[in-house]
Design a protein around this motif. Structure first.
Motif, PDB file in Angstrom:
ATOM      1  N   ASP A 138       1.089  -1.077  -0.099  1.00 26.80           N
ATOM      2  CA  ASP A 138       0.035  -0.152  -0.105  1.00 26.80           C
ATOM      3  C   ASP A 138       0.933   1.029   0.003  1.00 26.80           C
ATOM      4  N   GLN A 145      -5.930  -0.049  -7.990  1.00 25.79           N
ATOM      5  CA  GLN A 145      -6.362   0.864  -7.224  1.00 25.79           C
ATOM      6  C   GLN A 145      -7.661   0.280  -6.652  1.00 25.79           C
ATOM      7  N   LYS A 146      -7.667   0.813  -5.353  1.00 27.22           N
ATOM      8  CA  LYS A 146      -8.776   0.122  -4.377  1.00 27.22           C
ATOM      9  C   LYS A 146      -9.879   1.156  -4.502  1.00 27.22           C
ATOM     10  N   PRO A 147     -11.339   0.627  -4.286  1.00 27.75           N
ATOM     11  CA  PRO A 147     -11.550  -0.711  -4.341  1.00 27.75           C
ATOM     12  C   PRO A 147     -11.282  -1.230  -5.771  1.00 27.75           C
ATOM     13  N   SER A 152      -3.465   0.482  -3.883  1.00 28.62           N
ATOM     14  CA  SER A 152      -3.759   1.824  -2.980  1.00 28.62           C
ATOM     15  C   SER A 152      -5.098   2.472  -3.476  1.00 28.62           C
ATOM     16  N   SER A 153      -5.311   3.108  -2.532  1.00 29.72           N
ATOM     17  CA  SER A 153      -6.721   3.971  -2.494  1.00 29.72           C
ATOM     18  C   SER A 153      -6.597   5.074  -3.295  1.00 29.72           C
ATOM     19  N   ARG A 154      -5.439   5.598  -3.345  1.00 32.15           N
ATOM     20  CA  ARG A 154      -4.908   7.006  -3.797  1.00 32.15           C
ATOM     21  C   ARG A 154      -5.017   7.018  -5.148  1.00 32.15           C
ATOM     22  N   ASP A 155      -5.958   7.697  -6.145  1.00 36.19           N
ATOM     23  CA  ASP A 155      -6.020   7.747  -7.407  1.00 36.19           C
ATOM     24  C   ASP A 155      -5.682   8.770  -8.197  1.00 36.19           C
TER      25      ASP A 155
END
Length: 229
Positions: free
Chosen positions: A52, A100-102, A79-82
């Motif tokens: 992450d 990328q999360k989700p 990671s959730s960072r987009d």
């Protein structure tokens, strides 16, 4: 059984991913002390790292740099960072992919399987030494050596270079490279290949070889080499 190191501080998400991956017969390890990531990495000796960006102590970019300074093990960012710069930064630091999360778990599995197959299948080819522009390409060690010196490539960079020199003086399309690298181009952004090519050229520049990887606008790339007389 492949060993995966999952560097994720969200314990709930870690347990969910670990359980799913173990169902696919992967051996999954986590981090108990986020200030000692490299010590735990050295202890586990994983076949692949999933990391992450937002972590305690130091971020994932820091640990990617540290891992790359010691190992060419494949690295996937999760990671959730987009922001696009996050993906570009991760690839420039030597990561193999960015998810990328989700995310859909099938996508994660597909990327893990493709990466492991790519890295650990071609490492066992019978022919590991190749020559190009008077340089020696050692596929197994992921190095390029010439009279100027030696540079070490990531697995993706070596795969790209190997693919190009196998068809030297011929154009290899972006689509062919993407499909060869990731098996299913639907999961890959076009920018990923560009970042890997630029990083490969930058390393080859240290050996005065970068200019011999030519971009053919609208067509692809070509590894150039004059016929020996």
């Amino acid at each position: 059984m492949f060993k995966l190191l999952l560097i994720e501080d969200d314990q709930t998400l870690f347990n969910e991913i670990k359980d799913r991956l173990m169902g696919w017969s992967y051996d999954v390890y986590g981090i108990s002390d986020f200030s000692q990531v490299m010590q735990e990495f050295t202890s586990v000796k994983p076949d692949l790292v999933i990391i992450d960006i937002q972590l305690p102590k130091f971020d994932g970019f820091h640990w990617c740099r540290m891992i790359r300074s010691h190992s060419n093990v494949p690295i996937l960012f999760l990671s959730s960072r987009d922001h696009p710069t996050d993906m570009v930064m991760s690839l420039q630091l030597g990561a193999d992919d960015f998810i990328q999360k989700p995310f859909h778990f099938d996508v994660l599995i597909a990327k893990i399987q493709a990466t492991l197959r790519r890295v650990y299948n071609y490492n066992h080819e019978q022919i590991t030494l190749k020559t190009w522009q008077a340089a020696t390409i050692d596929v197994e060690k992921s190095t390029v050596s010439s009279a100027t010196g030696t540079v070490e490539l990531t697995k993706n960079e070596m795969f790209i270079l190997k693919k190009l020199i196998e068809q030297k003086n011929k154009i290899v399309s972006r689509e062919e490279l993407i499909k060869s690298l990731w098996d299913d181009e639907r999961f890959v952004s076009d920018n990923t290949l560009t970042v890997n090519l630029n990083r490969l050229r930058k390393k080859l520049d240290e050996l005065n070889l970068g200019q011999f990887i030519e971009t053919k606008v609208g067509q692809g790339y070509m590894a150039c080499e004059e016929a020996q007389t």
